[in-house]
Motif scaffolding. Structure first.
Motif, mmCIF file in Angstrom:
data_model
loop_
_atom_site.group_PDB
_atom_site.id
_atom_site.type_symbol
_atom_site.label_atom_id
_atom_site.label_comp_id
_atom_site.label_asym_id
_atom_site.label_seq_id
_atom_site.Cartn_x
_atom_site.Cartn_y
_atom_site.Cartn_z
ATOM 1 N N THR A 253 0.845 -1.187 0.000
ATOM 2 C CA THR A 253 0.000 0.000 0.000
ATOM 3 C C THR A 253 0.886 1.244 0.000
ATOM 4 O O THR A 253 2.077 1.175 0.323
ATOM 5 N N LEU B 176 -3.499 3.091 0.396
ATOM 6 C CA LEU B 176 -4.100 2.714 -0.889
ATOM 7 C C LEU B 176 -3.458 1.425 -1.397
ATOM 8 O O LEU B 176 -2.236 1.358 -1.538
ATOM 9 N N ILE C 232 -1.967 8.615 -7.918
ATOM 10 C CA ILE C 232 -2.644 8.521 -6.623
ATOM 11 C C ILE C 232 -2.348 9.760 -5.779
ATOM 12 O O ILE C 232 -1.299 10.392 -5.908
#
Length: 299
Positions: A129, A133, A149
């Motif tokens: 992650t 995320l 992101i």
């Protein structure tokens, strides 16, 4: 222990009130209530502000930020009011001083990543992650992400690390509506800048923005898309699986952590002065980034 090796005394200018000496910028307020932001030639690395300056660095950061603000004006307004030198200011402030709107700053570093490296890579290697995320398996240092992101961080004081935080933490701190606007604007600006850089043979791996509010309007502030706030890589040399060559302070970092410097990063001792060769190579990298991105010769 970290911070300034030698903290500079603020310049006293009639009509300006000194507010803050940051890692690379000095902030003042003028009598009209506007911010006066002066980009210095200071260099920071490993949470230290080094004792050696990089000539022209402040002008490169200022000129490049102004170029980007113009390219992004249709996406988000910016804080610049004027580039005129304040009356009574030192002549050497010319070209590195901006008169800016005084904003209600959002206490979050708005970070966008399109490639995996740095602190994002460290977290990915532990948990797959980045800022909570989930990312796919099989990524490595320098890998392009499936999509950009938003990976925010808390703002740190001089000498401290910014700390990556989750989107949920940002929402709880600034509110869900502001968090959503931050994410949307950050990713829109990153995507525009990534495409512009790509046309010029440069990969924009990641970058951080600062935003503030003027009333209800989100405004882009501070510097933007410079080698100090972004990782720029030469596209022709991009090769996932290793550290990428870059247009930033990596030359300084490499020297500081090499046997040549004699400095132990884990000690509490301040880093040494940079040798002239490192100064010249770093200055050349900053100028090269400016010239490649803008298509303008440095002068």
């Amino acid at each position: 222990m970290s911070g300034f090796v030698e903290k500079p005394e603020p310049v006293q200018v009639p009509g300006l009130t000194h507010l803050h000496t940051g890692k690379v910028r000095d902030l003042y307020r003028n009598e009209a209530g506007d911010l006066v932001m002066v980009a210095s030639d200071r260099m920071s690395a490993y949470d230290w502000v080094l004792p050696t300056e990089i000539p022209d660095k402040g002008r490169v950061l200022t000129r490049l930020s102004l170029w980007w603000f113009d390219k992004l004006a249709d996406l988000v307004p910016n804080h610049v009011l004027s580039t005129e030198l304040p009356a009574g200011a030192p002549a050497d402030w010319e070209g590195r001083t901006l008169i800016c709107k005084s904003l209600d700053m959002v206490p979050v570093e708005a970070v966008a990543r399109g490639y995996l490296t740095g602190s994002g890579l460290l977290e990915y290697n532990e948990s797959r992650t980045v800022c909570g995320l989930a990312l796919p398996e099989g990524l490595t240092d320098g890998s392009e992400l499936p999509a950009p992101i938003f990976t925010p961080a808390t703002k740190a004081a001089v000498g401290d690390h910014d700390e990556n935080v989750s989107y949920e933490e940002v929402a709880s701190q600034v509110g869900a509506e502001t968090a959503a606007l931050l994410r949307q604007t950050t990713l829109a600006v990153y995507s525009r800048a990534r495409d512009i850089a790509r046309e010029r043979g440069i990969i924009l791996a990641d970058t951080k923005f600062e935003f503030g509010f003027e009333g209800d309007t989100l405004v882009l502030a501070d510097e933007v898309l410079t080698p100090d706030s972004s990782r720029f890589w030469p596209a022709a040399e991009w090769e996932p699986g290793r550290a990428q060559p870059s247009y930033d302070k990596q030359i300084v970092r490499n020297w500081l952590t090499s046997p040549a410097s004699g400095w132990d990063r884990k000690s509490e001792q301040p880093p040494p002065a940079l040798p002239q060769e490192v100064v010249e190579k770093t200055r050349a990298k900053y100028i090269e980034a400016y010239e490649l991105l803008t298509g303008r010769a440095w002068s």
